[in-house]
Scaffold this motif. Structure first.
Motif, PDB file in Angstrom:
ATOM      1  N   HIS A   5       0.840  -1.200   0.000  1.00 50.46           N
ATOM      2  CA  HIS A   5       0.000   0.000   0.000  1.00 50.46           C
ATOM      3  C   HIS A   5       0.876   1.251   0.000  1.00 50.46           C
ATOM      4  O   HIS A   5       0.612   2.221  -0.725  1.00 50.46           O
ATOM      5  CB  HIS A   5      -0.908   0.027   1.234  1.00 50.46           C
ATOM      6  N   ILE A   6       1.904   1.223   0.854  1.00 57.40           N
ATOM      7  CA  ILE A   6       2.798   2.377   0.978  1.00 57.40           C
ATOM      8  C   ILE A   6       3.495   2.650  -0.359  1.00 57.40           C
ATOM      9  O   ILE A   6       3.601   3.801  -0.807  1.00 57.40           O
ATOM     10  CB  ILE A   6       3.827   2.130   2.095  1.00 57.40           C
ATOM     11  N   GLU A   7       3.967   1.602  -1.002  1.00 63.03           N
ATOM     12  CA  GLU A   7       4.681   1.747  -2.273  1.00 63.03           C
ATOM     13  C   GLU A   7       3.771   2.353  -3.349  1.00 63.03           C
ATOM     14  O   GLU A   7       4.177   3.283  -4.070  1.00 63.03           O
ATOM     15  CB  GLU A   7       5.198   0.378  -2.724  1.00 63.03           C
ATOM     16  N   ILE A   8       2.537   1.845  -3.448  1.00 64.74           N
ATOM     17  CA  ILE A   8       1.592   2.343  -4.453  1.00 64.74           C
ATOM     18  C   ILE A   8       1.170   3.778  -4.139  1.00 64.74           C
ATOM     19  O   ILE A   8       1.134   4.648  -5.031  1.00 64.74           O
ATOM     20  CB  ILE A   8       0.353   1.425  -4.527  1.00 64.74           C
ATOM     21  N   SER A  33      -4.529   0.179  -9.428  1.00 61.81           N
ATOM     22  CA  SER A  33      -5.882   0.589  -9.012  1.00 61.81           C
ATOM     23  C   SER A  33      -6.415  -0.336  -7.931  1.00 61.81           C
ATOM     24  O   SER A  33      -7.053   0.115  -6.961  1.00 61.81           O
ATOM     25  CB  SER A  33      -6.832   0.577 -10.220  1.00 61.81           C
ATOM     26  N   LYS A  34      -6.183  -1.626  -8.090  1.00 64.97           N
ATOM     27  CA  LYS A  34      -6.682  -2.604  -7.125  1.00 64.97           C
ATOM     28  C   LYS A  34      -6.041  -2.414  -5.755  1.00 64.97           C
ATOM     29  O   LYS A  34      -6.732  -2.445  -4.722  1.00 64.97           O
ATOM     30  CB  LYS A  34      -6.406  -4.009  -7.644  1.00 64.97           C
ATOM     31  N   VAL A  35      -4.716  -2.203  -5.724  1.00 66.21           N
ATOM     32  CA  VAL A  35      -4.017  -2.008  -4.448  1.00 66.21           C
ATOM     33  C   VAL A  35      -4.473  -0.702  -3.788  1.00 66.21           C
ATOM     34  O   VAL A  35      -4.675  -0.636  -2.578  1.00 66.21           O
ATOM     35  CB  VAL A  35      -2.489  -2.013  -4.653  1.00 66.21           C
ATOM     36  N   LEU A  36      -4.654   0.360  -4.589  1.00 67.12           N
ATOM     37  CA  LEU A  36      -5.116   1.635  -4.045  1.00 67.12           C
ATOM     38  C   LEU A  36      -6.495   1.484  -3.416  1.00 67.12           C
ATOM     39  O   LEU A  36      -6.739   1.975  -2.298  1.00 67.12           O
ATOM     40  CB  LEU A  36      -5.151   2.695  -5.139  1.00 67.12           C
ATOM     41  N   ALA A  37      -7.387   0.805  -4.116  1.00 66.98           N
ATOM     42  CA  ALA A  37      -8.740   0.604  -3.597  1.00 66.98           C
ATOM     43  C   ALA A  37      -8.717  -0.192  -2.301  1.00 66.98           C
ATOM     44  O   ALA A  37      -9.454   0.109  -1.348  1.00 66.98           O
ATOM     45  CB  ALA A  37      -9.596  -0.104  -4.643  1.00 66.98           C
ATOM     46  N   HIS A  38      -7.840  -1.194  -2.233  1.00 68.46           N
ATOM     47  CA  HIS A  38      -7.728  -2.010  -1.019  1.00 68.46           C
ATOM     48  C   HIS A  38      -7.192  -1.181   0.140  1.00 68.46           C
ATOM     49  O   HIS A  38      -7.657  -1.302   1.291  1.00 68.46           O
ATOM     50  CB  HIS A  38      -6.813  -3.208  -1.296  1.00 68.46           C
ATOM     51  N   ALA A  39      -6.221  -0.317  -0.142  1.00 66.72           N
ATOM     52  CA  ALA A  39      -5.651   0.535   0.906  1.00 66.72           C
ATOM     53  C   ALA A  39      -6.708   1.482   1.449  1.00 66.72           C
ATOM     54  O   ALA A  39      -6.843   1.673   2.675  1.00 66.72           O
ATOM     55  CB  ALA A  39      -4.462   1.316   0.351  1.00 66.72           C
ATOM     56  N   GLU A  40      -7.477   2.105   0.559  1.00 67.79           N
ATOM     57  CA  GLU A  40      -8.516   3.043   0.997  1.00 67.79           C
ATOM     58  C   GLU A  40      -9.600   2.332   1.793  1.00 67.79           C
ATOM     59  O   GLU A  40     -10.128   2.882   2.769  1.00 67.79           O
ATOM     60  CB  GLU A  40      -9.114   3.741  -0.221  1.00 67.79           C
ATOM     61  N   MET A  41      -9.948   1.101   1.402  1.00 65.56           N
ATOM     62  CA  MET A  41     -10.955   0.343   2.129  1.00 65.56           C
ATOM     63  C   MET A  41     -10.477   0.045   3.551  1.00 65.56           C
ATOM     64  O   MET A  41     -11.228   0.184   4.521  1.00 65.56           O
ATOM     65  CB  MET A  41     -11.251  -0.962   1.396  1.00 65.56           C
ATOM     66  N   TYR A  72       9.086   4.897   3.099  1.00 64.68           N
ATOM     67  CA  TYR A  72       9.454   4.552   1.726  1.00 64.68           C
ATOM     68  C   TYR A  72      10.968   4.678   1.526  1.00 64.68           C
ATOM     69  O   TYR A  72      11.597   3.823   0.888  1.00 64.68           O
ATOM     70  CB  TYR A  72       8.713   5.458   0.752  1.00 64.68           C
ATOM     71  N   LYS A  73      11.548   5.729   2.067  1.00 67.56           N
ATOM     72  CA  LYS A  73      12.994   5.914   1.946  1.00 67.56           C
ATOM     73  C   LYS A  73      13.753   4.807   2.678  1.00 67.56           C
ATOM     74  O   LYS A  73      14.814   4.349   2.226  1.00 67.56           O
ATOM     75  CB  LYS A  73      13.408   7.283   2.468  1.00 67.56           C
ATOM     76  N   GLN A  74      13.218   4.361   3.817  1.00 63.38           N
ATOM     77  CA  GLN A  74      13.851   3.270   4.549  1.00 63.38           C
ATOM     78  C   GLN A  74      13.787   1.971   3.744  1.00 63.38           C
ATOM     79  O   GLN A  74      14.731   1.176   3.736  1.00 63.38           O
ATOM     80  CB  GLN A  74      13.177   3.089   5.909  1.00 63.38           C
ATOM     81  N   ILE A  75      12.648   1.771   3.054  1.00 63.14           N
ATOM     82  CA  ILE A  75      12.503   0.585   2.207  1.00 63.14           C
ATOM     83  C   ILE A  75      13.529   0.619   1.082  1.00 63.14           C
ATOM     84  O   ILE A  75      14.168  -0.392   0.763  1.00 63.14           O
ATOM     85  CB  ILE A  75      11.076   0.488   1.636  1.00 63.14           C
ATOM     86  N   LEU A  76      13.719   1.798   0.471  1.00 65.43           N
ATOM     87  CA  LEU A  76      14.714   1.928  -0.596  1.00 65.43           C
ATOM     88  C   LEU A  76      16.124   1.647  -0.077  1.00 65.43           C
ATOM     89  O   LEU A  76      16.932   0.993  -0.745  1.00 65.43           O
ATOM     90  CB  LEU A  76      14.658   3.334  -1.204  1.00 65.43           C
ATOM     91  N   THR A  77      16.401   2.160   1.126  1.00 56.60           N
ATOM     92  CA  THR A  77      17.710   1.925   1.724  1.00 56.60           C
ATOM     93  C   THR A  77      17.934   0.435   1.951  1.00 56.60           C
ATOM     94  O   THR A  77      19.018  -0.101   1.672  1.00 56.60           O
ATOM     95  CB  THR A  77      17.837   2.682   3.062  1.00 56.60           C
ATOM     96  N   LEU A  78      16.903  -0.242   2.456  1.00 58.68           N
ATOM     97  CA  LEU A  78      16.998  -1.682   2.680  1.00 58.68           C
ATOM     98  C   LEU A  78      17.228  -2.421   1.367  1.00 58.68           C
ATOM     99  O   LEU A  78      18.055  -3.332   1.285  1.00 58.68           O
ATOM    100  CB  LEU A  78      15.713  -2.189   3.352  1.00 58.68           C
TER     101      LEU A  78
END
Length: 295
Positions: A5-8, A33-41, A72-78
């Protein structure tokens, strides 16, 4: 919010559309679109509103973005770190070495390796044959490089090089500086005794017995370079590995090979069930190359 969700969310927020986000992430538009809709739900509120073909962040999204951006920046660093580990650009090498290999073989190998892999850490310890198995079992070193190691259960070996034991002698004893000597030629000379110093001492002692030489010895040591330094003080001769001898030469002492030669092996040891980390595998050719240059 889940990591996906965070990535999208971050991709849509920064690019302004589902199409751009999909292109940036190399996925399909429907999946975004599907991931965005799931995150909002799951969140219970909308993250974007569509205005003139663009997705505009809602007030709730604006409040979330600062924290999401940090994650997100921490994920990129990882991700970058894991990629670098795969390339051996980062990592740690725990290396155990025989003290004689600390004069130049190990420093030169590390210096050459460091030019290509400047971010790899090294932890170097000197180690002796009688304690190597315990050091490996306790993970104090990933790789141990020793002279003439014995076979040990659960331990694999890497062949690095062959060398020899040599006689270090004061030049005043042999002014013509022979490069080979028989034990019979030095039988009456005072020995600096290293025969209780592990496998190299055992090899030297075996040759003494074979040639029926009983050396005179008032000084016993277990550290080879100390033996060589005592020779430099005119206290006798000693039998040490060629690396130690070459790195402790002075104007007053010289080196002679045994006649016939007394050869020894140099091997790396590591746990069979653990294997070698990739970064250690990258380092081994550097050691091998330096050993080859010393022949």
């Amino acid at each position: 919010m889940r990591l996906r969700h965070i990535e999208i969310f971050h991709a849509i927020y920064t690019t302004g559309s589902i199409t751009n986000a999909a292109n940036m992430l190399h996925v399909s538009q429907p999946s975004v679109s599907k991931v965005l809709a799931h995150a909002e739900m799951q969140l219970g509120f909308n993250l974007f509103k569509r205005i003139k073909g663009r997705l505009i962040p809602t007030e709730e999204a604006e409040l979330l973005y600062t924290e999401v951006d940090k994650i997100y920046k921490q994920i990129l660093t990882l991700k970058n770190t894991t990629d670098n580990i795969k390339k051996s650009e980062y990592g740690r090498i725990n290396l155990g070495i025989s003290p004689a290999l600390g004069f130049d073989v190990t420093p030169i190998s590390i210096a050459n390796f460091h030019k290509k892999f400047p971010n790899v850490e090294f932890n170097i310890t000197t180690i002796h044959n009688d304690s190597v198995q315990q050091a490996l079992m306790e993970h104090k070193c990933d790789l141990a490089v020793l002279f003439a190691p014995e076979d040990m259960p659960g331990v694999k070996t890497v062949d690095f090089a062959s060398s020899e034991l040599v006689i270090v002698y004061p030049k005043k004893l042999f002014p013509h500086c022979p490069d080979k000597l028989k034990l019979s030629e030095v039988a009456e000379v005072e020995f600096i005794d290293i025969t209780s110093s592990g496998p190299l001492g055992d090899i030297a002692w075996k040759r003494l017995i074979e040639e029926k030489v009983a050396p005179k010895s008032l000084i016993k040591v277990q550290t080879y370079f100390i033996a060589a330094r005592l020779v430099a003080q005119g206290l006798g001769i000693c039998i040490v590995d060629k690396f130690t001898a070459q790195n402790n030469l002075t104007d007053d002492i010289a080196i002679a090979s045994f006649d016939p030669p007394l050869n020894i092996t140099i091997k790396g040891l590591h746990l069979e069930n653990k294997g070698l980390p990739k970064v250690v595998q990258e380092f081994i050719p550097y050691l091998t190359k330096v050993f080859a240059s010393k022949k």
